[in-house]
Design an enzyme around this catalytic site. Structure first.
Site, short mmCIF file in Angstrom:
data_model
loop_
_atom_site.label_atom_id
_atom_site.label_comp_id
_atom_site.label_asym_id
_atom_site.label_seq_id
_atom_site.Cartn_x
_atom_site.Cartn_y
_atom_site.Cartn_z
N SER A 51 7.74 12.90 0.05
CA SER A 51 8.47 12.37 1.19
C SER A 51 8.70 13.46 2.22
CB SER A 51 9.83 11.81 0.74
OG SER A 51 10.66 11.53 1.86
N GLY A 94 4.64 3.14 -10.83
CA GLY A 94 5.39 2.51 -9.75
C GLY A 94 4.56 1.45 -9.06
N ALA A 95 3.72 0.75 -9.84
CA ALA A 95 2.76 -0.19 -9.27
C ALA A 95 3.27 -1.61 -9.18
CB ALA A 95 1.47 -0.17 -10.08
N TYR A 129 17.37 13.69 -3.98
CA TYR A 129 16.07 13.10 -3.67
C TYR A 129 15.17 14.11 -2.95
CZ TYR A 129 12.63 9.68 -2.07
OH TYR A 129 11.46 9.00 -1.83
N GLY A 185 6.09 -2.46 -3.80
CA GLY A 185 5.92 -1.51 -2.71
C GLY A 185 4.51 -1.01 -2.52
N ILE A 186 4.41 0.29 -2.19
CA ILE A 186 3.09 0.86 -1.88
C ILE A 186 2.22 0.94 -3.12
CG2 ILE A 186 3.98 2.15 0.10
CD1 ILE A 186 3.71 4.70 -1.58
N GLY A 187 2.84 1.06 -4.29
CA GLY A 187 2.05 1.09 -5.52
C GLY A 187 1.33 -0.23 -5.73
#
Length: 273
Positions: A131, A10-11, A156, A14-16
């Protein structure tokens, strides 16, 4: 501790992406993994880093990713399972699983399992992006694909609780061999999360409400801290964190029987999917 090999899924956004940039700047050998070939390749060029493209909604791509990582990296010091999605309507992957559950839990569970011997040999840190919504989970181990009573937010929340349970069971199974597993909540972060889905989350992530959320850099702070600090000294293996502090978890998180059964059920689902 600089120069370690850190694989971040997930890079590409976003945060990745924020974490990959920060860790690369600090001298770590970052390996960026993303679903979007264009975004992943662009980040890899920017960082002069290795990259791999894999869609976690397709388990064959996860298996191919694991094979490529094992072939290329004799040591994996840090694995960050950060890829995620939230769907509104119930959709199924080509593997026959509910999409939110597969992308957020089954796929990273598969990747981590396939890499487990390398992770143990490397005495790796394994980081799961969870989360605060894990607190809203209503996990049914007999209906992980939510054939009954589906709701996007429940799917989720269940997957995010599954991340924590996976972390804790991994620590129980492999902690004595040197693996240090941990999960964290990045906070509400202004990213492209839920883009391209029919989830109601897009109304928050893709409207002016984003200005009240954390930046990706702020959301990545705890991830970076976990990746660069000392397990057992700076944080507790098997723990769950937010803003570098212990964070609340669902009451089932401490149920070792539920964690074991989820692990076994996940293995069964992957054997047939």
């Amino acid at each position: 501790m600089a120069g370690r090999t850190m694989v971040i899924t997930g890079a590409s956004d976003g945060i990745g992406r924020a974490a990959a940039r920060a860790l690369s700047r600090s001298g770590e050998n970052v390996v960026v993994v993303g679903r979007s070939a264009d975004k992943t390749e662009a980040l890899a060029r920017e960082l002069e880093a290795d990259h791999h493209v894999a869609d976690f909604a397709r388990l064959e791509e996860v298996r191919a990713l694991a094979a490529a990582l094992l072939d290329r990296y004799p040591v994996i010091d840090v694995l960050v399972n950060n890829a995620g999605v939230i769907m509104g309507s119930r959709t199924m992957t080509a593997d026959g699983h509910e999409t939110t559950f597969q992308v957020n839990h089954l796929a990273p569970f598969l990747l981590t399992t396939l890499l487990s011997e390398r992770l143990v040999a490397s005495r790796a840190t394994v980081i799961m992006t969870s989360s605060v919504l894990n607190l809203r989970a209503r996990l049914d181990l007999d209906d992980l694909d939510l054939i009954r009573n589906y709701a996007g937010i429940r799917a989720y929340a269940n997957a995010k609780l599954a991340n924590i349970l996976h972390t804790r069971e991994m620590q129980r199974r492999h902690g004595d061999a040197g693996v240090n597993a941990v999960s964290f909540h990045p906070g509400a972060v202004a990213t492209n999360f839920s883009s391209g889905t029919d989830s109601m989350a897009r109304l928050v992530y893709h409207t002016p409400l984003k200005r009240f959320m954390h930046t990706p850099e702020q959301g990545a702070d705890t991830l970076i801290w976990l990746a660069t600090s000392v397990p057992g000294a700076d944080w507790v293996p098997g723990g769950h964190y937010e803003k570098r502090r212990t964070a609340p978890v669902h009451q089932l998180s401490d149920d070792t029987d539920v964690a074991r059964r989820l692990w076994e059920r996940s293995e069964e689902m992957l054997a047939t999917g």
